[in-house]
Design a protein around this motif. Structure first.
Motif, PDB file in Angstrom:
ATOM      1  N   ILE A 183       0.864  -1.205   0.000  1.00 38.39           N
ATOM      2  CA  ILE A 183       0.000   0.000   0.000  1.00 38.39           C
ATOM      3  C   ILE A 183       0.890   1.242   0.000  1.00 38.39           C
ATOM      4  N   ILE A 184       0.524   2.213  -0.811  1.00 38.83           N
ATOM      5  CA  ILE A 184       1.110   3.555  -0.675  1.00 38.83           C
ATOM      6  C   ILE A 184       0.035   4.426  -0.054  1.00 38.83           C
ATOM      7  N   TRP A 185       0.362   4.974   1.111  1.00 37.39           N
ATOM      8  CA  TRP A 185      -0.560   5.885   1.796  1.00 37.39           C
ATOM      9  C   TRP A 185      -0.111   7.326   1.567  1.00 37.39           C
ATOM     10  N   GLY A 186      -1.071   8.207   1.280  1.00 33.81           N
ATOM     11  CA  GLY A 186      -0.807   9.639   1.351  1.00 33.81           C
ATOM     12  C   GLY A 186      -0.368  10.324   0.084  1.00 33.81           C
ATOM     13  N   HIS A 188       2.150  11.675  -3.061  1.00 29.71           N
ATOM     14  CA  HIS A 188       3.227  11.265  -3.972  1.00 29.71           C
ATOM     15  C   HIS A 188       4.407  12.209  -3.732  1.00 29.71           C
ATOM     16  N   SER A 189       5.079  11.982  -2.600  1.00 30.53           N
ATOM     17  CA  SER A 189       6.217  12.829  -2.215  1.00 30.53           C
ATOM     18  C   SER A 189       7.041  11.979  -1.261  1.00 30.53           C
ATOM     19  N   SER A 190       8.086  12.559  -0.726  1.00 27.63           N
ATOM     20  CA  SER A 190       8.944  11.759   0.162  1.00 27.63           C
ATOM     21  C   SER A 190       8.305  11.491   1.520  1.00 27.63           C
ATOM     22  N   THR A 191       7.098  12.024   1.780  1.00 28.65           N
ATOM     23  CA  THR A 191       6.421  11.655   3.037  1.00 28.65           C
ATOM     24  C   THR A 191       5.472  10.470   2.855  1.00 28.65           C
ATOM     25  N   GLN A 192       5.318  10.008   1.630  1.00 27.68           N
ATOM     26  CA  GLN A 192       4.428   8.850   1.402  1.00 27.68           C
ATOM     27  C   GLN A 192       4.839   7.685   2.315  1.00 27.68           C
ATOM     28  N   TYR A 193       3.858   6.827   2.647  1.00 38.54           N
ATOM     29  CA  TYR A 193       4.196   5.664   3.473  1.00 38.54           C
ATOM     30  C   TYR A 193       3.960   4.368   2.701  1.00 38.54           C
ATOM     31  N   PRO A 194       5.053   3.740   2.237  1.00 43.79           N
ATOM     32  CA  PRO A 194       4.922   2.429   1.598  1.00 43.79           C
ATOM     33  C   PRO A 194       4.804   1.364   2.690  1.00 43.79           C
ATOM     34  N   ASP A 195       3.677   0.667   2.729  1.00 43.94           N
ATOM     35  CA  ASP A 195       3.305  -0.213   3.842  1.00 43.94           C
ATOM     36  C   ASP A 195       3.240  -1.658   3.328  1.00 43.94           C
ATOM     37  N   VAL A 196       4.004  -2.540   3.994  1.00 42.75           N
ATOM     38  CA  VAL A 196       3.992  -3.960   3.569  1.00 42.75           C
ATOM     39  C   VAL A 196       3.256  -4.853   4.563  1.00 42.75           C
ATOM     40  N   ASN A 197       2.582  -4.238   5.542  1.00 40.15           N
ATOM     41  CA  ASN A 197       2.011  -5.058   6.627  1.00 40.15           C
ATOM     42  C   ASN A 197       0.934  -6.034   6.171  1.00 40.15           C
ATOM     43  N   HIS A 198       0.358  -5.790   5.002  1.00 42.62           N
ATOM     44  CA  HIS A 198      -0.698  -6.680   4.494  1.00 42.62           C
ATOM     45  C   HIS A 198      -0.291  -7.333   3.185  1.00 42.62           C
ATOM     46  N   ALA A 199       0.965  -7.113   2.806  1.00 49.27           N
ATOM     47  CA  ALA A 199       1.439  -7.623   1.506  1.00 49.27           C
ATOM     48  C   ALA A 199       1.796  -9.102   1.602  1.00 49.27           C
ATOM     49  N   THR A 200       1.609  -9.795   0.495  1.00 45.88           N
ATOM     50  CA  THR A 200       1.906 -11.230   0.468  1.00 45.88           C
ATOM     51  C   THR A 200       2.712 -11.597  -0.775  1.00 45.88           C
ATOM     52  N   VAL A 201       3.285 -12.800  -0.703  1.00 48.37           N
ATOM     53  CA  VAL A 201       3.983 -13.362  -1.864  1.00 48.37           C
ATOM     54  C   VAL A 201       3.409 -14.754  -2.111  1.00 48.37           C
ATOM     55  N   MET A 202       3.118 -15.053  -3.383  1.00 50.49           N
ATOM     56  CA  MET A 202       2.675 -16.412  -3.740  1.00 50.49           C
ATOM     57  C   MET A 202       3.909 -17.307  -3.822  1.00 50.49           C
ATOM     58  N   THR A 203       3.936 -18.361  -3.005  1.00 46.58           N
ATOM     59  CA  THR A 203       5.074 -19.290  -3.008  1.00 46.58           C
ATOM     60  C   THR A 203       4.538 -20.667  -3.404  1.00 46.58           C
ATOM     61  N   PRO A 204       5.430 -21.636  -3.681  1.00 49.27           N
ATOM     62  CA  PRO A 204       4.956 -22.980  -4.038  1.00 49.27           C
ATOM     63  C   PRO A 204       4.076 -23.576  -2.941  1.00 49.27           C
ATOM     64  N   SER A 205       4.257 -23.124  -1.678  1.00 50.63           N
ATOM     65  CA  SER A 205       3.387 -23.649  -0.615  1.00 50.63           C
ATOM     66  C   SER A 205       2.287 -22.672  -0.221  1.00 50.63           C
ATOM     67  N   SER A 309       2.674   2.601  11.781  1.00 52.99           N
ATOM     68  CA  SER A 309       1.993   3.033  10.554  1.00 52.99           C
ATOM     69  C   SER A 309       1.162   4.288  10.809  1.00 52.99           C
ATOM     70  N   ARG A 310       0.477   4.309  11.954  1.00 50.13           N
ATOM     71  CA  ARG A 310      -0.406   5.453  12.267  1.00 50.13           C
ATOM     72  C   ARG A 310       0.343   6.775  12.138  1.00 50.13           C
ATOM     73  N   LEU A 315       1.605  11.780   9.264  1.00 54.53           N
ATOM     74  CA  LEU A 315       2.637  12.696   8.772  1.00 54.53           C
ATOM     75  C   LEU A 315       2.380  13.112   7.317  1.00 54.53           C
ATOM     76  N   THR A 316       2.082  12.139   6.477  1.00 55.90           N
ATOM     77  CA  THR A 316       1.856  12.456   5.058  1.00 55.90           C
ATOM     78  C   THR A 316       0.526  13.201   4.894  1.00 55.90           C
ATOM     79  N   GLY A 317      -0.426  12.927   5.785  1.00 54.53           N
ATOM     80  CA  GLY A 317      -1.705  13.653   5.771  1.00 54.53           C
ATOM     81  C   GLY A 317      -1.508  15.120   6.117  1.00 54.53           C
TER      82      GLY A 317
END
Ligand code: NAD
Ligand code: LMR
Length: 332
Positions: A183-186, A188-205, A309-310, A315-317
């Motif tokens: 997720i990119i929150w906020g 499009h500048s250097s205060t944006q927050y790239p968030d991986v807390n809900h990100a996933t990767v598809m693996t063979p398992s 994250s909060r 901050l970006t808001g």
């Protein structure tokens, strides 16, 4: 039966993103391989000759989906009947210019182009603002085109989203297409927050959380974030020009997913008019995770936001609220 052509406006079409973007649109990358298009290209009079050169190259490329090209320096002609508007044109920051000077130039450009779009675009035209400051230019466009529904006016944070996917894929040595739901929150500048807390990767398992696979919270909470936040500056340093092919590709991704829908179980990041979801400031264009269906985006709700994250969402808001105030001060 062949589909009716869709009219796509690209402003700043003689510039470097424009040069990368128009052939992608004409090849069907934005709207699909079965969707004919008519390109409307707008630039300013000093760029008219270069714009005509781009038009000549589009003719020479003999794109089967390209059913017409309008190349003009007249905003009304450019906006007439367009179904999709990609706003890339803008005034770049030059040596010695203050932030307010750049904002003031762009606010007046987006104010006048808002009126041209409002009066002449097709009903339900979808607008994507790419030119910086992208979120605030989009907000100005929204304010001065009150009859265009707010949900039709968005800004590009998909490039940042794709950059985050790219960083995770490199770190884990997995295919970028197997990584999803960053997720990119906020802003499009250097205060944006790239968030991986809900990100996933598809693996063979099966699908696994990014945090579980990376096993390096220090990197995820530090270098990963700053790399994505500073990537635009890193490209400028390396190329002496700002990102263009990746920006054009992201603009196609943004419109394609918006029009044709996001895949089941996948969200993307879009700068959209904030309703205050996740306690982001309402009334600014803020980047959220969204899913798209039937040509409409919906903010993904109910994701857990931890304390780390909060602070970053806030901050970006705050920066976006300040940009909004600055933009308004340029109008008075
Ligand atoms: P560029 O300078 O190469 O091209 C900009 C073009 O806009 C020029 O041809 C210029 O003549 C034209 N232009 C200026 N004023 C205009 C107006 N009033 N109407 C129509 N056209 C006008 O710049 P670029 O590298 O193509 O970048 C374009 C914008 O996109 C910049 O603001 C850049 O910062 C921004 N950008 C945004 C993202 C993002 O992810 N949101 C990524 C990369 C770049
Ligand atoms: C980018 O993210 O590549 C651009 O927005 C950078 C810039 O300042 O033009």
């Amino acid at each position: 039966m062949a589909k009716e052509p869709v009219r796509v406006l690209v402003t700043g079409a003689a510039g470097q993103i424009g040069y990368a973007l128009v052939p992608m649109i004409a090849r069907g990358v934005m709207l699909g391989a079965d969707q004919p298009v008519i390109l409307h290209m707008l630039d300013i009079p000093p760029a008219a000759e270069a714009l005509n050169g781009v038009k000549m190259e589009l003719v020479d490329a003999a794109f089967p989906l390209l059913k017409g090209v309008v190349a003009t320096t007249d905003a009304v002609e450019a906006c007439t009947g367009v179904n999709v508007a990609v706003m890339v044109g803008g005034f770049p920051r030059k040596e010695g210019m203050e932030r307010k000077d750049v904002m003031s130039k762009n606010v007046s450009i987006y104010k006048s182009q808002a009126s041209a779009l409002e009066q002449h675009a097709a009903p339900n035209c979808k607008v994507l603002v790419v030119a910086n400051p992208a979120n605030t230019n989009a907000l100005i466009l929204k304010e001065f085109a009150p009859s265009i529904p707010a949900k039709n006016i968005t800004c590009l944070t998909r490039l940042d989203h794709n950059r985050a996917l790219g960083q995770i894929s490199e770190k884990l040595n997995v295919q970028v297409s197997d990584v999803k739901n960053v997720i990119i929150w906020g802003n499009h500048s250097s205060t944006q927050y790239p968030d991986v807390n809900h990100a996933t990767v598809m693996t063979p398992s099966g699908e696994k959380p990014v945090r579980e696979l990376v096993k390096d919270d220090a990197w995820l909470n530090g270098e990963f974030i700053t790399t994505v936040q500073q990537r635009g500056a890193a490209i400028i340093k390396a190329r002496k020009l700002s990102s263009a092919l990746s920006a054009a590709s992201a603009a196609c991704d943004h419109i394609r997913d918006w029009v044709l829908g996001t895949p089941e179980g996948t969200w993307v990041s879009m700068g959209v008019y904030s309703d205050g979801s996740y306690n982001a400031p309402a009334g600014v264009i803020y980047s959220f995770p969204v899913t798209c269906k039937n040509g409409e985006w919906t903010i993904v709700q109910g994701l857990a936001i931890d304390e780390f994250s909060r602070k970053k969402l806030d901050l970006t808001g705050v920066e976006l609220t300040e940009e909004k105030e600055l933009a308004y001060s340029c109008l008075s």
